[in-house]
Design an enzyme around this catalytic site. Structure first.
Site, PDB file in Angstrom:
ATOM      1  N   SER A  12       2.142  76.677 104.786  1.00 23.31           N
ATOM      2  CA  SER A  12       2.942  76.534 103.574  1.00 23.31           C
ATOM      3  C   SER A  12       2.861  77.815 102.764  1.00 23.31           C
ATOM      4  O   SER A  12       1.773  78.221 102.343  1.00 23.31           O
ATOM      5  CB  SER A  12       2.447  75.365 102.740  1.00 23.31           C
ATOM      6  OG  SER A  12       3.030  75.406 101.453  1.00 23.31           O
ATOM      7  N   HIS A  37       6.633  76.669 106.490  1.00 22.05           N
ATOM      8  CA  HIS A  37       6.945  75.529 105.637  1.00 22.05           C
ATOM      9  C   HIS A  37       7.210  76.014 104.218  1.00 22.05           C
ATOM     10  O   HIS A  37       6.394  76.734 103.629  1.00 22.05           O
ATOM     11  CB  HIS A  37       5.769  74.548 105.650  1.00 22.05           C
ATOM     12  CG  HIS A  37       6.049  73.239 104.986  1.00 22.05           C
ATOM     13  ND1 HIS A  37       6.719  72.216 105.604  1.00 22.05           N
ATOM     14  CD2 HIS A  37       5.735  72.784 103.745  1.00 22.05           C
ATOM     15  CE1 HIS A  37       6.808  71.180 104.788  1.00 22.05           C
ATOM     16  NE2 HIS A  37       6.218  71.502 103.646  1.00 22.05           N
ATOM     17  N   ASP A  39       7.982  74.766 100.433  1.00 24.86           N
ATOM     18  CA  ASP A  39       7.914  73.630  99.511  1.00 24.86           C
ATOM     19  C   ASP A  39       8.822  73.870  98.311  1.00 24.86           C
ATOM     20  O   ASP A  39       8.527  74.710  97.461  1.00 24.86           O
ATOM     21  CB  ASP A  39       6.479  73.428  99.023  1.00 24.86           C
ATOM     22  CG  ASP A  39       5.573  72.900 100.115  1.00 24.86           C
ATOM     23  OD1 ASP A  39       5.853  71.818 100.632  1.00 24.86           O
ATOM     24  OD2 ASP A  39       4.579  73.583 100.450  1.00 24.86           O
ATOM     25  N   MET A  41      10.213  72.460  94.912  1.00 24.19           N
ATOM     26  CA  MET A  41       9.873  71.475  93.878  1.00 24.19           C
ATOM     27  C   MET A  41      10.712  71.730  92.636  1.00 24.19           C
ATOM     28  O   MET A  41      10.950  72.884  92.268  1.00 24.19           O
ATOM     29  CB  MET A  41       8.388  71.556  93.531  1.00 24.19           C
ATOM     30  CG  MET A  41       7.461  71.439  94.727  1.00 24.19           C
ATOM     31  SD  MET A  41       5.724  71.499  94.207  1.00 24.19           S
ATOM     32  CE  MET A  41       4.901  71.674  95.787  1.00 24.19           C
ATOM     33  N   HIS A  70      11.089  71.698 102.753  1.00 23.77           N
ATOM     34  CA  HIS A  70      10.714  70.371 102.245  1.00 23.77           C
ATOM     35  C   HIS A  70      11.229  70.233 100.818  1.00 23.77           C
ATOM     36  O   HIS A  70      10.716  70.870  99.894  1.00 23.77           O
ATOM     37  CB  HIS A  70       9.191  70.245 102.308  1.00 23.77           C
ATOM     38  CG  HIS A  70       8.667  68.937 101.821  1.00 23.77           C
ATOM     39  ND1 HIS A  70       7.313  68.692 101.677  1.00 23.77           N
ATOM     40  CD2 HIS A  70       9.285  67.781 101.448  1.00 23.77           C
ATOM     41  CE1 HIS A  70       7.131  67.464 101.234  1.00 23.77           C
ATOM     42  NE2 HIS A  70       8.311  66.894 101.076  1.00 23.77           N
ATOM     43  N   MET A  72      11.369  68.541  97.643  1.00 22.80           N
ATOM     44  CA  MET A  72      10.757  67.604  96.703  1.00 22.80           C
ATOM     45  C   MET A  72      11.575  67.646  95.420  1.00 22.80           C
ATOM     46  O   MET A  72      11.113  68.089  94.362  1.00 22.80           O
ATOM     47  CB  MET A  72       9.290  67.976  96.476  1.00 22.80           C
ATOM     48  CG  MET A  72       8.417  67.633  97.664  1.00 22.80           C
ATOM     49  SD  MET A  72       6.736  68.284  97.525  1.00 22.80           S
ATOM     50  CE  MET A  72       6.957  69.874  98.326  1.00 22.80           C
ATOM     51  N   MET A 141       3.251  62.331 103.691  1.00 18.06           N
ATOM     52  CA  MET A 141       2.465  63.025 102.671  1.00 18.06           C
ATOM     53  C   MET A 141       1.055  62.443 102.639  1.00 18.06           C
ATOM     54  O   MET A 141       0.879  61.235 102.444  1.00 18.06           O
ATOM     55  CB  MET A 141       3.114  62.874 101.298  1.00 18.06           C
ATOM     56  CG  MET A 141       4.496  63.499 101.163  1.00 18.06           C
ATOM     57  SD  MET A 141       4.523  65.283 101.441  1.00 18.06           S
ATOM     58  CE  MET A 141       3.398  65.868 100.154  1.00 18.06           C
ATOM     59  N   ASP A 177       1.604  66.548 105.720  1.00 18.75           N
ATOM     60  CA  ASP A 177       1.619  67.533 104.641  1.00 18.75           C
ATOM     61  C   ASP A 177       0.601  67.135 103.585  1.00 18.75           C
ATOM     62  O   ASP A 177       0.777  66.141 102.884  1.00 18.75           O
ATOM     63  CB  ASP A 177       3.024  67.612 104.032  1.00 18.75           C
ATOM     64  CG  ASP A 177       3.174  68.768 103.046  1.00 18.75           C
ATOM     65  OD1 ASP A 177       2.163  69.416 102.719  1.00 18.75           O
ATOM     66  OD2 ASP A 177       4.312  69.012 102.597  1.00 18.75           O
TER      67      ASP A 177
END
Length: 229
Positions: A12, A37, A39, A41, A70, A72, A141, A177
């Site tokens: 990540s 990866h 992330d 957010m 990913h 979120m 998760m 994750d």
């Protein structure tokens, strides 16, 4: 992307040097990362704010493996095309992010990406039974989403075991994750996971100028899983 269930480590970049993403990605891939990866957010669906499509587009040329994005965020659908255009290979949305997840998965595939579905620790797997033919990856998760460096939630091991049985022979990756270390990784691969997202466990002790620890950390996770296989 050709499907296979061999173990993949997806560092990540949330744990990388933010001022040096391109070099960090090249370094960690050279040291054995299988995927990268990312992330995303939004400060709304999760209590943190990270990256958007322009950043994903900026790092895309540096990624030679798989760009695993990913999301979120909520809502998801208005941003799918932008992240697809930024070069995502996989776009993962949360089951909890909206009421029309089937539509979201359709849109992700329609944009040319592999479709992922993420589940928070408090979410069961019953609601995904009718979505299995729409997904290429399910992300479990093992921490509550929003921050790196959290403690692994052991109750998710049984969830992964049940999920693996539900998937059967479908070509669906199970990604983990949160809280992955050489100690927790084998628990998840034994239960049926094949993609492990690791942030601090990969990037600790290394840097762009000293990338060898990245490789040592990746090999340590894979060796731990092989020993317990």
């Amino acid at each position: 992307m050709t499907f296979d269930r061999s173990l993949k480590i997806a560092p990540s970049i949330l744990s990388a040097d933010f001022a040096n993403f391109g070099a960090e990605i090249r370094a960690v891939e050279a040291e054995g990362a299988d995927w990268i990866h990312v992330d995303v957010m939004d400060g709304h669906f999760v209590p943190n704010l990270t990256f958007g499509p322009p950043m994903c587009a900026a790092i895309r040329p540096h990624i030679k493996t798989v760009m695993d994005v990913h999301l979120m965020i909520a809502p998801v659908d208005p941003y799918i095309d932008a992240f697809a255009a930024a070069g995502a290979d996989i776009l993962t949305a949360h089951l909890e992010a909206g009421p029309h997840v089937h539509r979201t998965l359709q849109a992700i595939r329609g944009a040319g990406c592999k479709a992922g579905l993420a589940l928070n620790p408090g979410t069961g797997i019953g609601d995904i039974e009718h979505l299995l033919d729409m997904v290429d990856l399910i992300c479990v998760m093992t921490v509550n989403p929003g921050f790196g460096g959290q403690k692994f939630i052991h109750s998710q091991i049984e969830k992964v075991r049940r999920l693996r049985q539900m998937i059967g022979d479908r070509p669906i990756h199970i990604e983990i994750d949160g809280g992955i270390t050489p100690e927790t990784a084998p628990l998840m691969t034994q239960a049926g996971a094949d993609v492990l997202v690791a942030g601090s466990a990969v990037f600790k002790g290394g840097s762009v100028s000293n990338p060898a620890p990245y490789g040592d950390n990746i090999r340590a996770i894979k060796a731990a899983c092989a020993t317990m296989a």
